[in-house]
Write a protein that holds these residues in place. Structure first.
Motif, short mmCIF file in Angstrom:
data_model
loop_
_atom_site.label_atom_id
_atom_site.label_comp_id
_atom_site.label_asym_id
_atom_site.label_seq_id
_atom_site.Cartn_x
_atom_site.Cartn_y
_atom_site.Cartn_z
N SER A 1 0.84 -1.20 0.00
CA SER A 1 0.00 0.00 0.00
C SER A 1 0.87 1.24 0.00
O SER A 1 2.09 1.18 0.18
CB SER A 1 -0.93 0.01 1.23
N GLY A 2 0.22 2.41 -0.15
CA GLY A 2 0.95 3.66 -0.26
C GLY A 2 1.07 4.45 1.02
O GLY A 2 1.39 5.64 0.98
N SER A 3 0.85 3.83 2.17
CA SER A 3 0.82 4.59 3.43
C SER A 3 2.17 5.14 3.84
O SER A 3 2.24 6.03 4.68
CB SER A 3 0.26 3.71 4.56
N MET A 4 3.27 4.63 3.26
CA MET A 4 4.60 5.11 3.62
C MET A 4 5.27 5.89 2.49
O MET A 4 6.49 6.12 2.52
CB MET A 4 5.48 3.94 4.04
N LYS A 5 4.50 6.29 1.47
CA LYS A 5 5.09 7.14 0.43
C LYS A 5 5.56 8.45 1.06
O LYS A 5 4.97 8.93 2.01
CB LYS A 5 4.05 7.47 -0.65
N LEU B 1 8.59 4.66 1.11
CA LEU B 1 8.38 3.33 0.54
C LEU B 1 7.26 3.41 -0.48
O LEU B 1 6.23 4.03 -0.22
CB LEU B 1 8.02 2.32 1.64
N LEU B 2 7.45 2.78 -1.62
CA LEU B 2 6.47 2.78 -2.68
C LEU B 2 5.87 1.39 -2.85
O LEU B 2 6.51 0.39 -2.54
CB LEU B 2 7.11 3.23 -4.00
N VAL B 3 4.64 1.35 -3.36
CA VAL B 3 4.02 0.06 -3.67
C VAL B 3 4.91 -0.68 -4.66
O VAL B 3 5.33 -0.11 -5.68
CB VAL B 3 2.61 0.26 -4.27
N GLY B 4 5.25 -1.92 -4.36
CA GLY B 4 6.13 -2.69 -5.22
C GLY B 4 7.57 -2.74 -4.75
O GLY B 4 8.39 -3.45 -5.32
N ASP B 5 7.90 -2.00 -3.67
CA ASP B 5 9.23 -2.13 -3.08
C ASP B 5 9.35 -3.49 -2.39
O ASP B 5 8.41 -3.96 -1.74
CB ASP B 5 9.48 -1.03 -2.04
N LEU C 1 -7.93 8.89 -3.14
CA LEU C 1 -6.76 9.39 -2.43
C LEU C 1 -7.08 10.76 -1.84
O LEU C 1 -7.89 11.50 -2.38
CB LEU C 1 -5.55 9.53 -3.38
N GLN C 2 -6.43 11.07 -0.72
CA GLN C 2 -6.50 12.42 -0.19
C GLN C 2 -5.42 13.24 -0.90
O GLN C 2 -4.24 12.88 -0.87
CB GLN C 2 -6.25 12.42 1.32
N CYS C 3 -5.80 14.33 -1.54
CA CYS C 3 -4.86 15.13 -2.33
C CYS C 3 -5.05 16.62 -2.04
O CYS C 3 -6.14 17.06 -1.70
CB CYS C 3 -5.05 14.88 -3.82
N LYS C 4 -3.97 17.36 -2.20
CA LYS C 4 -4.06 18.81 -2.12
C LYS C 4 -4.82 19.35 -3.31
O LYS C 4 -5.65 20.26 -3.19
CB LYS C 4 -2.65 19.40 -2.06
N GLU C 5 -4.53 18.79 -4.50
CA GLU C 5 -5.22 19.16 -5.72
C GLU C 5 -5.03 18.07 -6.75
O GLU C 5 -4.18 17.18 -6.59
CB GLU C 5 -4.70 20.49 -6.27
N TRP C 6 -5.83 18.14 -7.82
CA TRP C 6 -5.68 17.22 -8.95
C TRP C 6 -5.10 17.99 -10.12
O TRP C 6 -5.46 19.13 -10.36
CB TRP C 6 -7.04 16.62 -9.34
N ARG C 7 -4.17 17.34 -10.82
CA ARG C 7 -3.51 18.00 -11.93
C ARG C 7 -3.43 17.04 -13.11
O ARG C 7 -3.20 15.83 -12.93
CB ARG C 7 -2.11 18.44 -11.50
N SER C 8 -3.60 17.57 -14.29
CA SER C 8 -3.48 16.75 -15.50
C SER C 8 -2.20 17.12 -16.23
O SER C 8 -1.97 18.29 -16.55
CB SER C 8 -4.69 16.99 -16.42
N VAL C 9 -1.35 16.12 -16.47
CA VAL C 9 -0.08 16.32 -17.17
C VAL C 9 0.02 15.29 -18.28
O VAL C 9 0.01 14.08 -18.03
CB VAL C 9 1.12 16.18 -16.20
N PHE D 1 3.95 1.28 21.56
CA PHE D 1 4.52 2.30 20.69
C PHE D 1 3.44 2.91 19.80
O PHE D 1 2.42 2.29 19.54
CB PHE D 1 5.63 1.71 19.81
N PHE D 2 3.71 4.14 19.35
CA PHE D 2 2.78 4.87 18.50
C PHE D 2 3.40 5.00 17.12
O PHE D 2 4.51 5.51 16.96
CB PHE D 2 2.53 6.27 19.10
N PHE D 3 2.66 4.55 16.10
CA PHE D 3 3.17 4.52 14.73
C PHE D 3 2.33 5.42 13.83
O PHE D 3 1.12 5.53 13.98
CB PHE D 3 3.11 3.09 14.17
N MET D 4 3.02 6.02 12.83
CA MET D 4 2.33 6.80 11.81
C MET D 4 2.96 6.50 10.46
O MET D 4 4.15 6.17 10.36
CB MET D 4 2.43 8.31 12.10
N GLY D 5 2.14 6.61 9.41
CA GLY D 5 2.64 6.49 8.06
C GLY D 5 3.21 7.82 7.59
O GLY D 5 2.71 8.89 7.97
N ASP D 6 4.25 7.79 6.75
CA ASP D 6 4.82 9.03 6.22
C ASP D 6 3.86 9.74 5.27
O ASP D 6 3.92 10.96 5.12
CB ASP D 6 6.13 8.74 5.49
#
Length: 252
Positions: free
Chosen positions: A37-41, A44-48, A141-149, A196-201
């Motif tokens: 999953s993408g919780s540590m982007k 860490l990336l999906v597929g690592d 996904l939670q995003c600041k904004e959507w952009r098309s490139v 312990f207390f954990f958070m994703g990046d």
């Protein structure tokens, strides 16, 4: 005929020895782990594909296969450090998770307007540009904004370098607080002894100790994520999607 039997016997012994060495390697030293999953982007990336050092914190029922230790707790225990990226067992569903350790026993943890506070002190963040990731329609996904490139739909987030009280620096991603109220503004948590207390990046796209996960007992830790061995952006056979710049990279 005798030479053939001798050769076969040597082959069998070689295979047995290889399996024993691999078993010891997997059981006591390093565990492979795929990032699902993408919780540590963007750390860490999906597929690592990671190597997790199991000896870093000692051994427990959760870090050894088949949970064959006849007692609770840990043997050869060593305390983790704030900022470590750790693979552990979820306290309730027993699934493997990977997150960053931010809260030690006795700490008071709170997130206010996207800033992590530890014992009343803010963990400083400095701007690190933007993080863009492909987001096909239908993907939430939670995003600041959507952009098309170039016709591709991208999710845009702010990137920051966060400094923890012990000096550990790492990248965190944050979307606009209005899009992620429960992750960017929390109550104050007190970490109990032995937990312990954990958070994703990827702060606004992570199920962690702020909500569903809760506090993680010491005995649930499997090991420290030390090395990205390989990284694939798609199927393994899709050589054009291999992320060679992430091969054999230390995890910070």
């Amino acid at each position: 005929m005798a030479k053939k039997k001798e050769s076969l016997g040597e082959l069998v012994k070689t295979v047995v020895y290889a399996l024993l060495i691999a078993g010891v390697f997997r059981t006591l030293l390093f565990q492979p782990f795929w990032i699902p999953s993408g919780s540590m982007k963007s750390t860490l990336l999906v597929g690592d594909f990671l190597f997790v050092s199991k000896y870093s914190y000692g051994y427990s029922q959760h870090s050894l296969p088949f949970s064959f230790l006849p007692f609770d707790g840990r043997v050869l225990a060593s305390e983790p450090e704030r900022g470590d990226v750790i693979v552990f067992k979820h306290p309730r569903n027993q699934q493997d998770y990977v997150k960053r350790l931010v809260g030690l026993p006795g700490d008071r943890i709170q997130v206010t307007e996207g800033i992590l506070y530890i014992n009343g002190e803010a963990a400083p963040q400095r701007p690190n540009g933007e993080f863009l990731e492909p987001a096909p329609y239908g993907v939430r996904l939670q995003c600041k904004e959507w952009r098309s490139v170039d016709g591709e739909r991208l999710c845009v987030k702010d990137s920051f370098i966060e400094t923890l009280p012990n000096g550990v620096e790492h990248v965190v991603l944050n979307a606009d607080s209005n899009n992620a109220p429960y992750t960017d503004n929390t109550r104050e948590f007190v970490v109990p002894e032995g937990h312990f207390f954990f958070m994703g990046d990827n702060r606004d796209n992570s199920s962690d100790s702020r909500a569903d996960l809760g506090m993680v007992p010491f005995e649930n830790l499997i090991g420290r994520a030390d090395l990205i061995a390989l990284s694939f952006g798609g199927q393994i056979w899709e050589v054009w999607n291999w992320r060679a710049d992430r091969f054999f990279v230390s995890i910070n």
